[in-house]
Design an enzyme around this catalytic site. Structure first.
Site, PDB file in Angstrom:
ATOM      1  N   ASP A  67      -7.481   6.925  -7.683  1.00 59.54           N
ATOM      2  CA  ASP A  67      -6.578   8.066  -7.772  1.00 59.54           C
ATOM      3  C   ASP A  67      -6.831   8.877  -9.040  1.00 59.54           C
ATOM      4  O   ASP A  67      -6.237   9.940  -9.233  1.00 59.54           O
ATOM      5  CB  ASP A  67      -5.116   7.644  -7.652  1.00 59.54           C
ATOM      6  CG  ASP A  67      -4.672   6.659  -8.718  1.00 59.54           C
ATOM      7  OD1 ASP A  67      -5.490   6.272  -9.572  1.00 59.54           O
ATOM      8  OD2 ASP A  67      -3.487   6.263  -8.699  1.00 59.54           O
ATOM      9  N   SER A  68      -7.755   8.403  -9.869  1.00 57.30           N
ATOM     10  CA  SER A  68      -8.250   9.197 -11.000  1.00 57.30           C
ATOM     11  C   SER A  68      -8.861  10.505 -10.517  1.00 57.30           C
ATOM     12  O   SER A  68      -9.043  11.439 -11.309  1.00 57.30           O
ATOM     13  CB  SER A  68      -9.282   8.399 -11.804  1.00 57.30           C
ATOM     14  OG  SER A  68     -10.266   7.827 -10.959  1.00 57.30           O
ATOM     15  N   ASP A 124      -7.783   3.413  -3.861  1.00 58.12           N
ATOM     16  CA  ASP A 124      -6.479   3.296  -4.505  1.00 58.12           C
ATOM     17  C   ASP A 124      -5.346   3.714  -3.577  1.00 58.12           C
ATOM     18  O   ASP A 124      -5.464   4.707  -2.846  1.00 58.12           O
ATOM     19  CB  ASP A 124      -6.416   4.196  -5.741  1.00 58.12           C
ATOM     20  CG  ASP A 124      -6.837   3.488  -7.013  1.00 58.12           C
ATOM     21  OD1 ASP A 124      -6.853   2.239  -7.031  1.00 58.12           O
ATOM     22  OD2 ASP A 124      -7.142   4.181  -8.003  1.00 58.12           O
ATOM     23  N   LYS A 142      -6.568  -0.900  -3.555  1.00 60.07           N
ATOM     24  CA  LYS A 142      -6.165  -1.339  -4.895  1.00 60.07           C
ATOM     25  C   LYS A 142      -4.789  -0.775  -5.198  1.00 60.07           C
ATOM     26  O   LYS A 142      -4.496   0.368  -4.878  1.00 60.07           O
ATOM     27  CB  LYS A 142      -7.159  -0.875  -5.963  1.00 60.07           C
ATOM     28  CG  LYS A 142      -6.766  -1.314  -7.391  1.00 60.07           C
ATOM     29  CD  LYS A 142      -7.876  -1.030  -8.398  1.00 60.07           C
ATOM     30  CE  LYS A 142      -7.969   0.434  -8.770  1.00 60.07           C
ATOM     31  NZ  LYS A 142      -6.741   0.925  -9.484  1.00 60.07           N
ATOM     32  N   GLU A 151      -1.461  -0.936  -8.342  1.00 59.49           N
ATOM     33  CA  GLU A 151      -1.189  -1.204  -9.752  1.00 59.49           C
ATOM     34  C   GLU A 151       0.042  -2.083  -9.948  1.00 59.49           C
ATOM     35  O   GLU A 151       0.958  -2.072  -9.142  1.00 59.49           O
ATOM     36  CB  GLU A 151      -0.996   0.110 -10.516  1.00 59.49           C
ATOM     37  CG  GLU A 151      -2.244   0.972 -10.556  1.00 59.49           C
ATOM     38  CD  GLU A 151      -2.074   2.241 -11.363  1.00 59.49           C
ATOM     39  OE1 GLU A 151      -3.019   3.038 -11.387  1.00 59.49           O
ATOM     40  OE2 GLU A 151      -0.996   2.438 -11.973  1.00 59.49           O
ATOM     41  N   GLU A 183      -7.297  -3.208 -17.412  1.00 58.80           N
ATOM     42  CA  GLU A 183      -7.543  -1.943 -18.105  1.00 58.80           C
ATOM     43  C   GLU A 183      -6.939  -1.912 -19.500  1.00 58.80           C
ATOM     44  O   GLU A 183      -5.743  -2.165 -19.680  1.00 58.80           O
ATOM     45  CB  GLU A 183      -7.008  -0.761 -17.285  1.00 58.80           C
ATOM     46  CG  GLU A 183      -7.270   0.575 -17.981  1.00 58.80           C
ATOM     47  CD  GLU A 183      -7.075   1.787 -17.098  1.00 58.80           C
ATOM     48  OE1 GLU A 183      -7.221   2.916 -17.604  1.00 58.80           O
ATOM     49  OE2 GLU A 183      -6.786   1.618 -15.896  1.00 58.80           O
TER      50      GLU A 183
END
EC number: 2.1.2.11
Length: 263
Positions: free
Chosen positions: A44-45, A83, A113, A115, A183
């Site tokens: 999602d970056s 993501d 993925k 978070e 991270e």
């Protein structure tokens, strides 16, 4: 032979480092796949490096699916992970199943993925993996919590924060995650997590002791106008592209391109 989630776990056991990068479009994904990258993440970056958002928070599921479809058309060998964007899985396990199911069905990706590793997210991961959806965890600095963190500072420096991150790692592994992104945490904490979980750890700003490394491709190629302190540009394409466009522009204005036909 295409990379699988089980293969990543085998590589951890053998001590073979895992190479991972992000990709958001067909061309870059094809280059990464041909170069032998093990894992390609449609992160999602993309909201920040491709769509121009200030954070990852505005990214929608539809945007992730759109870009992931393009990446899927290029990737033949690497394991492809996508993501789940903000508020597409946090409300309930049912919401997560719907979002993850759409990604796997509509893009052809092999895994998703998400978070955090708190109790609620760990239960969501357990539910997803129980119905056959492979999940990669992401702990430490989690960009979807940027406003809670007040930016992007290193995480896990205080003893209680370090203990919490370790607990999250163990919970995600127990819930069935096949790998963890660590991270922007201290290297000694990443080392401890890597030693205590049976699944691979993929570091980004987490030191040299992880089972693999991942970076945003724009940072690797020197395309970003800003990059985190732990990133390493291997080429300065921002400068190269700018210079190439300037030369093209100059030749067009001076009528040097295209070349006139020979008399």
């Amino acid at each position: 032979m295409a990379v699988t989630t089980k293969q990543l776990i085998q590589w951890k056991q053998k001590g073979r480092p895992i190479v991972a990068l992000t990709a958001y479009d067909y061309t870059i994904a094809q280059l990464l796949d041909n170069a032998g990258v093990d894992l390609i993440l449609v992160g999602d970056s993309l909201g920040m490096v491709t769509l121009g958002y200030e954070t990852t928070l505005p990214v929608t599921l539809e945007e992730m699916i759109h870009h992931a479809k393009a990446v899927r058309r290029a990737v033949k060998q690497a394991l492809m992970v996508v993501d789940l964007p903000f508020l597409t899985y946090q409300e309930s396990p049912q919401q997560a199943i719907h979002s993850a199911g759409r990604i796997l069905k509509e893009t052809g990706a092999q895994a998703v993925k998400l978070e955090s590793g708190n109790e609620a997210i760990a239960q969501t991961v357990k539910k997803l993996t129980s119905i056959g959806i492979p999940v990669m965890g992401h702990i430490g600095l989690i960009p979807q919590s940027v406003h809670q963190f007040g930016g992007y500072p290193q995480q896990g420096n205080a003893p209680d924060a370090s203990a919490r991150i370790l607990t999250e790692a163990l919970a995600l592994a127990e819930a069935g995650a096949f790998a963890l992104v660590l991270e922007h945490i201290k290297a000694d904490l990443a080392k401890e997590i890597t030693e205590k979980v049976s699944i691979p750890t993929i570091g980004i700003g987490a030191g040299a002791y992880c089972d693999g490394q991942i970076l945003v491709i724009n940072d690797v190629l020197g395309l970003s106008h800003w990059q985190p302190p732990f990133a390493k540009p291997y080429v300065n394409l921002r400068e190269t592209i700018t210079q190439a466009v300037k030369e093209y522009s100059l030749e067009v204005k001076k009528r040097k391109f295209p070349q006139p036909p020979s008399p």
